[in-house]
Design an enzyme around this catalytic site. Structure first.
Site, mmCIF file in Angstrom:
data_model
loop_
_atom_site.group_PDB
_atom_site.id
_atom_site.type_symbol
_atom_site.label_atom_id
_atom_site.label_comp_id
_atom_site.label_asym_id
_atom_site.label_seq_id
_atom_site.Cartn_x
_atom_site.Cartn_y
_atom_site.Cartn_z
ATOM 1 N N HIS A 16 3.327 -0.111 -6.381
ATOM 2 C CA HIS A 16 3.921 -0.667 -7.604
ATOM 3 C C HIS A 16 3.951 -2.201 -7.533
ATOM 4 O O HIS A 16 3.642 -2.883 -8.506
ATOM 5 C CB HIS A 16 5.375 -0.195 -7.769
ATOM 6 C CG HIS A 16 5.552 1.272 -7.999
ATOM 7 N ND1 HIS A 16 6.364 2.060 -7.222
ATOM 8 C CD2 HIS A 16 5.020 2.104 -8.939
ATOM 9 C CE1 HIS A 16 6.344 3.300 -7.677
ATOM 10 N NE2 HIS A 16 5.536 3.362 -8.705
ATOM 11 N N ARG A 89 -4.163 5.498 -9.721
ATOM 12 C CA ARG A 89 -4.587 5.616 -8.321
ATOM 13 C C ARG A 89 -5.872 6.405 -8.174
ATOM 14 O O ARG A 89 -6.750 6.044 -7.428
ATOM 15 C CB ARG A 89 -3.492 6.300 -7.496
ATOM 16 C CG ARG A 89 -2.315 5.414 -7.204
ATOM 17 C CD ARG A 89 -1.167 6.211 -6.728
ATOM 18 N NE ARG A 89 -0.808 7.201 -7.732
ATOM 19 C CZ ARG A 89 0.305 7.915 -7.721
ATOM 20 N NH1 ARG A 89 1.155 7.804 -6.733
ATOM 21 N NH2 ARG A 89 0.560 8.780 -8.685
ATOM 22 N N SER A 127 5.807 7.285 -4.648
ATOM 23 C CA SER A 127 7.240 7.331 -4.314
ATOM 24 C C SER A 127 7.558 8.648 -3.609
ATOM 25 O O SER A 127 8.391 8.685 -2.702
ATOM 26 C CB SER A 127 8.077 7.211 -5.590
ATOM 27 O OG SER A 127 7.845 5.983 -6.205
#
Ligand code: PNS
Length: 162
Positions: A16, A89, A127
């Site tokens: 991020h 991604r 995450s």
């Protein structure tokens, strides 16, 4: 131009942060917007996630960090922005992000979603993997900013093992 970079950021990762640092160079103001994804149950409260982002980003007058509830299109309108930044991604992100971008466009035809490809060394990072490693006592060095590493471990590992 004002860009909005929305996400759950539960917690922010180096992936991020890489998008934030690259996106901020392309706009006058970047708003990192912590929102609610109804299909996820967050480990960190909104306040904690904002704190972790602020500690990661440091002082930068072009970057604001805030939360939003309700629709992203409304938040963008309120902040005079029609540009949403999202990181991609891999192909696996594409279907969901494509759907979100089209839905947001449906809700507000003026809104544009711009995708930035992740840097190759963060393409495996999320995450969720950070949480999984931290909960199990693994090393999250290099995956999240150094300035927030201990706070994540304290929350996810130490609180589980007392
Ligand atoms: O990091 P995430 O989980 O992919 O972030 C998703 C988020 C919070 C950006 C997204 O769920 C969102 O925009 N939520 C607010 C409600 C909304 O506007 N949804 C999109 C149109 S259905």
């Amino acid at each position: 131009m004002v860009f909005i970079y929305p996400g759950s950021f539960d917690p922010i990762t180096n992936g991020h942060l890489d998008i934030i640092n690259r996106a901020v160079k392309l706009c006058d103001k970047l708003i990192v917007a912590v929102g609610t994804n109804i299909s996820k149950k967050p480990a960190f409260s909104v306040e904690e996630r904002i704190e972790l982002i602020r500690a990661s980003v440091g002082e930068n007058e072009k970057i604001s960090v805030m939360s939003f509830s309700g629709l992203l299109v409304e938040f963008a309108k309120k902040h005079n922005s029609n540009i949403i930044i999202k990181g991609l991604r891999a192909m696996s992100d594409f279907e969901y992000e494509f759907q979100m971008a089209l839905l947001n466009k449906q809700l507000d035809s003026e809104l544009e979603t711009l995708f930035m490809m992740t840097s190759v060394h963060y393409s495996f990072l999320s995450s969720s993997v950070v949480k999984e490693i931290a909960i199990n006592g693994g090393d999250i060095g290099g995956l999240v900013p150094d300035s927030i590493k201990d706070r994540i471990i304290k929350k996810l590992y130490c609180s589980k093992n007392v």
